[in-house]
Design a protein around this motif. Structure first.
Motif, PDB file in Angstrom:
ATOM      1  N   TYR A 299       0.820  -1.223   0.000  1.00  0.00           N
ATOM      2  CA  TYR A 299       0.000   0.000   0.000  1.00  0.00           C
ATOM      3  C   TYR A 299       0.850   1.268   0.000  1.00  0.00           C
ATOM      4  O   TYR A 299       0.450   2.292   0.565  1.00  0.00           O
ATOM      5  CB  TYR A 299      -0.971   0.008   1.188  1.00  0.00           C
TER       6      TYR A 299
ATOM      7  N   THR B 293      -3.500   2.874 -10.166  1.00  0.00           N
ATOM      8  CA  THR B 293      -4.709   2.125 -10.516  1.00  0.00           C
ATOM      9  C   THR B 293      -5.524   2.901 -11.544  1.00  0.00           C
ATOM     10  O   THR B 293      -5.259   4.067 -11.831  1.00  0.00           O
ATOM     11  CB  THR B 293      -5.583   1.900  -9.270  1.00  0.00           C
TER      12      THR B 293
ATOM     13  N   ARG C 120       2.934   1.487  -8.058  1.00  0.00           N
ATOM     14  CA  ARG C 120       1.883   1.197  -9.037  1.00  0.00           C
ATOM     15  C   ARG C 120       0.673   2.116  -8.850  1.00  0.00           C
ATOM     16  O   ARG C 120       0.295   2.449  -7.731  1.00  0.00           O
ATOM     17  CB  ARG C 120       1.449  -0.263  -8.937  1.00  0.00           C
TER      18      ARG C 120
ATOM     19  N   ASN D  69      -3.348   0.581  -2.777  1.00  0.00           N
ATOM     20  CA  ASN D  69      -3.165  -0.517  -3.723  1.00  0.00           C
ATOM     21  C   ASN D  69      -2.146  -1.476  -3.131  1.00  0.00           C
ATOM     22  O   ASN D  69      -0.971  -1.145  -3.016  1.00  0.00           O
ATOM     23  CB  ASN D  69      -2.677   0.052  -5.063  1.00  0.00           C
ATOM     24  N   ARG D  70      -2.574  -2.679  -2.760  1.00  0.00           N
ATOM     25  CA  ARG D  70      -1.669  -3.620  -2.086  1.00  0.00           C
ATOM     26  C   ARG D  70      -0.507  -4.048  -2.975  1.00  0.00           C
ATOM     27  O   ARG D  70       0.527  -4.512  -2.488  1.00  0.00           O
ATOM     28  CB  ARG D  70      -2.429  -4.838  -1.552  1.00  0.00           C
ATOM     29  N   ASP D  71      -0.648  -3.889  -4.304  1.00  0.00           N
ATOM     30  CA  ASP D  71       0.444  -4.272  -5.203  1.00  0.00           C
ATOM     31  C   ASP D  71       1.474  -3.157  -5.382  1.00  0.00           C
ATOM     32  O   ASP D  71       2.496  -3.364  -6.042  1.00  0.00           O
ATOM     33  CB  ASP D  71      -0.116  -4.673  -6.566  1.00  0.00           C
ATOM     34  N   SER D  72       1.206  -1.984  -4.832  1.00  0.00           N
ATOM     35  CA  SER D  72       2.188  -0.903  -4.798  1.00  0.00           C
ATOM     36  C   SER D  72       2.975  -1.085  -3.510  1.00  0.00           C
ATOM     37  O   SER D  72       2.466  -0.861  -2.417  1.00  0.00           O
ATOM     38  CB  SER D  72       1.473   0.454  -4.814  1.00  0.00           C
TER      39      SER D  72
END
Length: 557
Positions: free
Chosen positions: A256, A439, A437, A413-416
């Motif tokens: 995040y 979104t 990242r 964003n958990r992928d950031s």
């Protein structure tokens, strides 16, 4: 007192009631709040009192993702932290920024603005903002020196921020140096937090210097206050007992990551651009204004268009600079003494990297002061006219363009995320790897803010708005960059499956480990984060004071 770990007369090992890692805004605010109490504090800082390239190199890492990111150029390892470079902007988060929004996944804080209000007042004092400057939900009370535009409240709102006049490392260095119960330890880099066999309690902080010295700090409670990137890195590095790092049972440490992405939305052209830009200038007659206005997207518009929060700032772009003014500027530049101090050179380099407005063209003038003085004499009438303009509070150099620059909230964003790289720094620690990242909601917000504000702001100066191509063509990549507001990597939540720390900023599952700073922010709004992170740090300090006093009284800590 202040000790330098590079000085061999300083002890290898230290003991204290409270160990705070990182002497930036959060760490200094917390340590200062304990001065005069019975609690002993050790404030551990990896840098010195001035910037040093050798210490700064420890921040180097790798990056990938949607936006370029410089892990070493977006923060500073020094007593005073990255706020050594800050502009002083202070504004509270609005309650709408802290409330869950159904169109923003993983949004919402387990706190509300009203719960932070008393700590915002204490943060105002710490930042040395005039106590007469009141604040409400998401803004300071006005008015600023220049009246801002009358905006359509369905679309835009004028928010007021206050300016702190201090650099914390300078303002509070002597205070901490003379505190009997506070030890500031410089050039002491945290290597790892060691825990007991169940990883439920930190037993010591292992520290080391760049010259090979090693030692430890033992305390009852520990606070990570090393910044939005380094807080997560330290937890990930502390994996000798807990696989994956302390507090990372749910694989949330480092996830995040958020910043406040910024980009130029377009240009307004008009013969009257000062009507748009002047109300939002932060310097008045070469002096920083104590209050300034910012144009923010209204909460009504955010809900109606299902966007994130954001703001837009109009930067006047100078037209042709009169010869006399150009000569005067070049003369002043040529008379400045060259800087050879390592700290000053480092600060200058980082300031250039962190510039958040449109960049001015570099001067191509001859290097000799005598030539500049001759040119100045030939065109001195330009200077007299400029002085007359300045006396009337009018622009010195005429502009016909205004760049509209957007600054945005980033969607959680958990992928950031931040992870550890395979390469190691001089201390032998794995370097940080950033994967920043964005979104679809981020991209939707950039383009919606451009569409809602560009033409409306152009009308204020009878101008025409020309949007940047990337804001209208969805096939083009977004042209944004970071603003060094690192947030979210140890986010706050009520549930350990949703965050790393609880609402009291204690790491889930580790009884005596806490986190201070913007890494605990679940969402960031558009507001400059420093004021809020200081408020949270002072709130945490108050809680720790109660816990430590309970320990002294024989209660539970």
């Amino acid at each position: 007192m202040i000790l330098d770990y590079l000085d061999r007369s300083a002890p290898n090992d230290l003991h204290a009631d409270l160990c705070i890692i990182g002497a930036g805004a959060a760490g200094i605010a917390m340590a200062r709040s304990f001065i005069g109490s019975s609690v002993t504090v050790c404030l551990v800082e990896g840098g010195g009192t001035h910037g040093e390239e050798s210490s700064q190199a420890l921040y180097e890492g790798s990056a990938s993702g949607d936006v370029p990111f410089d892990t070493a150029g977006s923060r500073m390892r020094v007593f005073g932290g990255s706020c050594t470079l800050w502009g002083g902007g202070c504004i509270p988060l609005g309650d709408s920024d802290m409330t869950p929004r159904d169109w923003v996944p993983d949004s919402g804080w387990p706190l509300r603005h009203a719960e932070l209000a008393p700590w915002y007042e204490k943060a105002r004092d710490f930042c040395r903002i005039d106590s007469a400057r009141g604040f409400t939900d998401g803004t300071f009370d006005g008015p600023p020196p220049r009246k801002p535009l009358d905006l359509d409240p369905e679309v835009m709102t004028n928010y007021i921020f206050a300016r702190s006049p201090v650099l914390f490392g300078e303002a509070y260095r002597d205070t901490l140096a003379h505190a009997d119960n506070v030890t500031v330890l410089l050039h002491a880099n945290l290597l790892e937090l060691r825990a007991n066999d169940t990883a439920s309690h930190v037993t010591e902080a292992r520290i080391g210097s760049l010259d090979g010295r090693r030692g430890r700090v033992r305390a009852r409670h520990y606070v990570l206050a090393a910044g939005g990137i380094e807080n997560a890195r330290i937890l990930l590095l502390s994996d000798s007992v807990a696989p994956g790092g302390l507090g990372n049972a749910n694989d949330l440490v480092g996830r995040y990551f958020m910043d406040h992405p910024s980009g130029t939305l377009g240009v307004v052209r008009s013969p009257h651009v000062d009507r748009l830009s002047r109300p939002y200038e932060r310097n008045i007659r070469n002096q920083r204004a104590p209050l300034s206005a910012e144009i923010g997207l209204s909460t009504t518009a955010q809900g109606r268009h299902r966007t994130l929060n954001g703001r837009v700032h109009p930067f006047a772009m100078e037209g042709e600079v009169p010869a006399g003014i150009r000569a005067l500027r070049d003369l002043r530049a040529s008379l400045r003494k060259p800087v050879h101090n390592e700290g000053a050179l480092l600060e200058a380099r980082l300031n250039t990297a962190l510039q958040n407005g449109p960049r001015s063209a570099a001067s191509a003038a001859p290097p000799h002061a005598a030539l500049h003085a001759l040119r100045l004499g030939l065109h001195f009438g330009d200077v007299l006219r400029a002085l007359a303009q300045k006396a009337r509070d009018h622009p010195v150099v005429r502009s016909e363009r205004v760049a509209l620059v957007g600054f945005f909230e980033q969607a959680p964003n958990r992928d950031s995320r931040i992870t550890l790289d395979a390469s190691r720094d001089t201390l032998g620690l794995r370097r940080v790897r950033m994967d920043w990242r964005l979104t679809d909601l981020d991209r939707h917000t950039y383009r919606t803010l451009t569409r809602l504000t560009g033409d409306r702001l152009a009308e204020a100066c009878e101008g025409h708005f020309e949007p940047a191509r990337w804001t209208v063509d969805a096939d083009l990549p977004v042209e944004v960059h970071g603003t060094a507001h690192h947030m979210g990597t140890t986010r706050m939540a009520n549930d350990p499956t949703q965050g790393v720390v609880d609402p009291a900023c204690k790491v889930f599952g580790v009884g005596n480990l806490h986190v201070a700073g913007s890494s605990v922010f679940p969402t960031g709004g558009w507001a400059f984060p420093t004021f809020t992170l200081i408020a949270l740090s002072l709130r945490l300090a108050d809680r720790l004071r109660i816990l430590l006093q309970a320990c002294e009284s024989g209660g539970l800590g």
